[in-house]
Design an enzyme around this catalytic site. Structure first.
Site, mmCIF file in Angstrom:
data_model
loop_
_atom_site.group_PDB
_atom_site.id
_atom_site.type_symbol
_atom_site.label_atom_id
_atom_site.label_comp_id
_atom_site.label_asym_id
_atom_site.label_seq_id
_atom_site.Cartn_x
_atom_site.Cartn_y
_atom_site.Cartn_z
ATOM 1 C CE LYS A 1 -82.824 38.444 -35.737
ATOM 2 N NZ LYS A 1 -81.617 38.162 -34.970
ATOM 3 C CB THR A 2 -88.753 40.081 -32.341
ATOM 4 O OG1 THR A 2 -88.221 38.902 -32.925
ATOM 5 C CG2 THR A 2 -90.245 39.946 -32.207
ATOM 6 C CD GLU B 1 -87.487 38.943 -36.132
ATOM 7 O OE1 GLU B 1 -88.604 38.995 -35.632
ATOM 8 O OE2 GLU B 1 -86.611 38.145 -35.806
#
Ligand SMILES: Cc1cc2nc3c(=O)[nH]c(=O)nc-3n(C[C@H](O)[C@H](O)[C@H](O)COP(=O)(O)OP(=O)(O)OC[C@H]3O[C@@H](n4cnc5c(N)ncnc54)[C@H](O)[C@@H]3O)c2cc1C
Length: 745
Positions: free
Chosen positions: A100-101, A144
């Site tokens: 995600k990051t 996110e």
């Protein structure tokens, strides 16, 4: 939380908050006008607070939450704030178990480089934003989306990316079906005209989109995906591939963050870029220039054949991806440090953890990071250790997190790739390893400079155990024996300029040196210059490096009295004066301070001073000479018969031999005797029945209970553990707090 705080501050809100630890992130928030408290307390919530925002890791009975409820302040979860910010913009949400990051960061940088001025809220720090969030004027907000506790259901995205869906967050979800149901609701919240971009290779992601009627496109490594790579080449940090989109070659992509998982993250970014109508070349150029997110395969150190990588991976799949990526380098040894995150994850994924370290040559494990969870009975780092062992990895150590850096520094060798993994506070170990490695690189340059300027001996990584009577301790980074006073001054100036910690060591008979040694410079007055003795009448001028036992013998032979009761104290004159060495409270025993007429000393800026004996404060095994290096002492003795003095020495020595332990490595009495108490330390420890008690290789001497002896390769840790044990017992039974006589460094 800090990302949201930053955006709110930039929007003009007054923001305060609290965290268990202050950090660079909290400092940055303060520099932007926020107020950050260390620790949680009701008083942190000022009178004018209108809304209290909490994260999922805040426990229900947190004192600030309770205070807010008591004062009827509105309390909302961070995801609701994110939802409010997000839903007012065109939201791009990135969710999934892993990646995600990095994907959020890649998309954010792409929008920024395309002059779209996005608002960004990311879970990790992006170098190109100097942080984890920013407020933009453009229509898009990239964030996110946290699936861990279903809080992503507060978001109504225009575009959503799903990187992958795995069994995770089993503290919140019960089954994989629960997880999938949550994702289904998430994609159901998409705004009209929106689209989902998902990982074609992930069966769970595909499954949840089976009944999805909105727009969707897939990315993947196979030709079944709408976008996929061909001709993938990976060398070190660089990956290149050609990009095929709907059977058309778009062009070449270069990515400067390594690993196949990042190829997928880049493909997801390209899909978003194309969806926003961006030119492929502009997208590819932004991807090429992407500098990576903090703790995502972050290169912390690379020199002398050693690489240090820091990564947030804490799930077996992520760990496997990182370790696969390590194969891009031809290192001799892969040394991995891993801190598990959460008891629940350790419990539910134990088997997977057991299998994910394949190819690791040395595995260092440390205790589980709780992340606000309560311990689960029977779940500990040992579970992972046993599972990994069962999978054939033999070289595993469980090490306290605070000792990891030292441990690694001792075992590191040329050709090592050292990888720190975990989502808890293990980054501190990476910071410490990095600092120590850099320090040592620096040391090498410094040492050559020091060797050129110093006249006396300069040695590197000098093992200290042989320089101590305890025979314990690691190495000192630098060891110097100045040739004379001018040399000592030069060396002190050098240490000062380069901010190197300095420690003066005599014969090391009152020292307990850390197993990790001394990260600095040890100065030993061992050269002949500091060992001179001149006798004039009843005054003896003696260099600080001279041996006290030899001095006593010499004075007796010269018929000078005053030192006989100090016989058998194995230090140097400097060490004895600094410690005010001597005997027991019995008046027949003297302390050396009583015969010190004057001292020649140097302070740590190189200035020489002469101190009169009466101006120095000598106490029981202490003096106020802390800021000085003792160079020479003038001792005022008294004429007496040589034979009487020698006889007196023999008698004192006989008493010492009978009472003390002279045939085992020790540092003499370990504790100072308490003042005004009926018992000595030795008597109390003896009466508690502790003689002979052992911890590791350290033992309370059966002969003298205030002596801890190095019975069998004791470590500093063993001795300290035993000393702590004694302290506790004495406090419990006699209510006396014991103070160490031995100096611990
Ligand atoms: C078997 C045994 C028996 C002992 N019996 C006794 C005893 O009966 N009575 C007693 O008092 N002690 C005793 N000791 C403890 C020890 O010998 C003394 O404290 C001694 O004076 C320490 O001298 P050192 O040179 O070894 O100093 P170190 O142990 O090397 O250092 C001790 C301290 O002195 C400082 N220091 C050393 N040299 C200088 C200098 N030139 N300038 C400034 N600071 C300096 C060091 O920085 C350190 O803080 C005994 C130790 C052993 C092993």
């Amino acid at each position: 939380m800090s990302g949201i705080a930053r955006v709110l501050l930039e929007m003009g809100y007054k923001v305060s908050g609290s965290d268990t630890e202050l950090s660079d992130i909290t400092k940055r928030l303060e520099s932007m006008g926020g107020r950050v408290f260390k620790g949680h307390s009701p008083s942190n919530i000022s009178k004018d607070v209108e809304v209290l925002v909490y994260s999922s890791s805040i426990v229900k009975d947190n004192p600030e939450l309770e205070e807010a409820r008591r004062r009827k302040i509105r309390v909302i979860h961070r995801a609701e704030v994110l939802g409010e910010l997000f839903n007012n913009k065109k939201g791009i949400a990135v969710t999934g178990t892993h990646g995600k990051t990095t994907t959020t960061s890649l998309i954010s940088v792409m929008l920024k480089n395309s002059n779209m001025d996005p608002t960004v809220i990311i879970g990790g720090e992006v170098r190109q934003f100097k942080g984890n969030a920013k407020l933009g004027n453009g229509p898009y907000l990239v964030a996110e989306a946290d699936e861990s506790d279903s809080s992503f259901l507060h978001l109504r995205p225009l575009y959503a990316v799903i990187t992958n869906i795995e069994m995770e967050h089993l503290d919140h979800y019960k089954t994989l079906d629960d997880i999938k149901a949550s994702y289904r609701s998430f994609v159901g919240n998409l705004k009209d005209g929106g689209a989902v971009f998902y990982n074609q290779g992930d069966a769970n992601a595909k499954d949840i989109l089976k009944d999805f009627h909105g727009d969707s496109e897939s990315f993947g490594l196979s030709q079944d995906a709408d976008i996929y790579p061909i001709a993938v080449k990976m060398v070190g940090f660089s990956t290149t591939f050609k990009c095929i989109y709907k059977n058309k070659l778009l062009g070449k992509v270069t990515l400067n963050i390594p690993g196949m998982h990042n190829v997928l993250n880049a493909l997801a970014t390209i899909l978003i870029g194309l969806g926003l109508g961006l030119d492929f070349n502009a997208i590819a150029s932004s991807i090429k220039n992407f500098e990576g997110a903090r703790r995502r395969f972050q290169l912390r150190y690379s020199s002398g054949g050693i690489m240090l990588i820091d990564d947030y991976a804490h799930h077996p799949t992520e760990i496997r991806a990182v370790l696969d990526t390590c194969k891009n380098w031809k290192n001799k040894r892969l040394v991995v440090i891993f801190q598990p995150h959460r008891y629940t994850r350790t419990k539910f994924l134990a088997d997977d953890f057991g299998r994910c370290f394949e190819g690791v040559n040395k595995l260092i494990l440390t205790d589980i990071y709780a992340a606000s969870e309560k311990p689960i009975k029977g779940v500990s780092i040992k579970n992972i250790c046993d599972k990994v062992k069962a999978n054939g990895i033999a070289d595993i150590a469980i090490v306290d997190k605070n000792d990891i850096a030292e441990y690694v520094i001792r075992l590191k060798r040329r050709g090592d790739m050292i990888v720190v993994l975990g989502a808890g506070d293990i980054k501190k170990a990476a910071d410490d390893i990095c600092e120590k490695l850099e320090r040592r690189t620096l040391d090498k340059k410094l040492i050559s400079e020091l060797k050129r300027s110093a006249k006396g001996q300069v040695r590197v990584e000098e093992p200290i155990a042989p320089h101590t009577s305890f025979r314990i301790g690691g190495a000192s980074s630098i060891w110097v024996e100045p040739a004379d006073i001018a040399d000592l001054k030069r060396i002190l100036m050098f240490a000062r300029t380069h901010k190197i910690p300095v420690f003066v060591i005599g014969n090391g008979t009152n020292l307990l040196v850390s197993d990790s040694g001394f990260n600095g410079m040890m100065i030993h007055l061992g050269s002949p210059f500091f060992k001179s003795v001149r006798i004039k009448g009843e005054t003896v001028r003696v260099g600080a490096g001279f041996s006290l036992p030899k001095l006593i013998k010499l004075c007796c032979d010269k018929a000078l009295s005053g030192l006989e009761s100090l016989v058998g104290i194995p230090g140097t004159v400097g060490g004895a004066i600094y410690m005010n060495a001597g005997g027991s409270a019995n008046p027949i025993y003297k302390n050396i301070g009583e015969v010190a007429a004057s001292l020649k000393v140097m302070d740590y800026s190189g200035k020489i001073k002469r101190l009169k004996g009466e101006d120095v404060k000598f106490g029981y095994r202490r003096s106020n000479l802390g800021g000085y290096i003792i160079l020479e002492a003038a001792l005022k003795l008294k004429k007496h018969h040589k034979d009487v003095l020698n006889l007196s020495c023999t008698q004192f020595m006989a008493i010492k031999r009978e009472k003390q332990v002279l045939d085992m490595p020790s540092a003499g009495c370990i504790f100072k005797n308490p003042s005004n108490f009926q018992f000595t330390c030795g008597q109390m420890i003896d009466m508690l029945g502790l003689k002979g008690k052992r911890m590791g290789g350290a033992e309370i001497s059966p002969k003298h209970a205030n002596f801890i002896v190095n019975k069998d390769n004791a470590t500093c840790k063993d001795v300290l553990a035993l000393a702590e044990f004694i302290k506790k017992k004495v406090k419990e039974n006699y209510n006396i707090p014991l103070e160490m006589e031995v100096k611990v460094i």
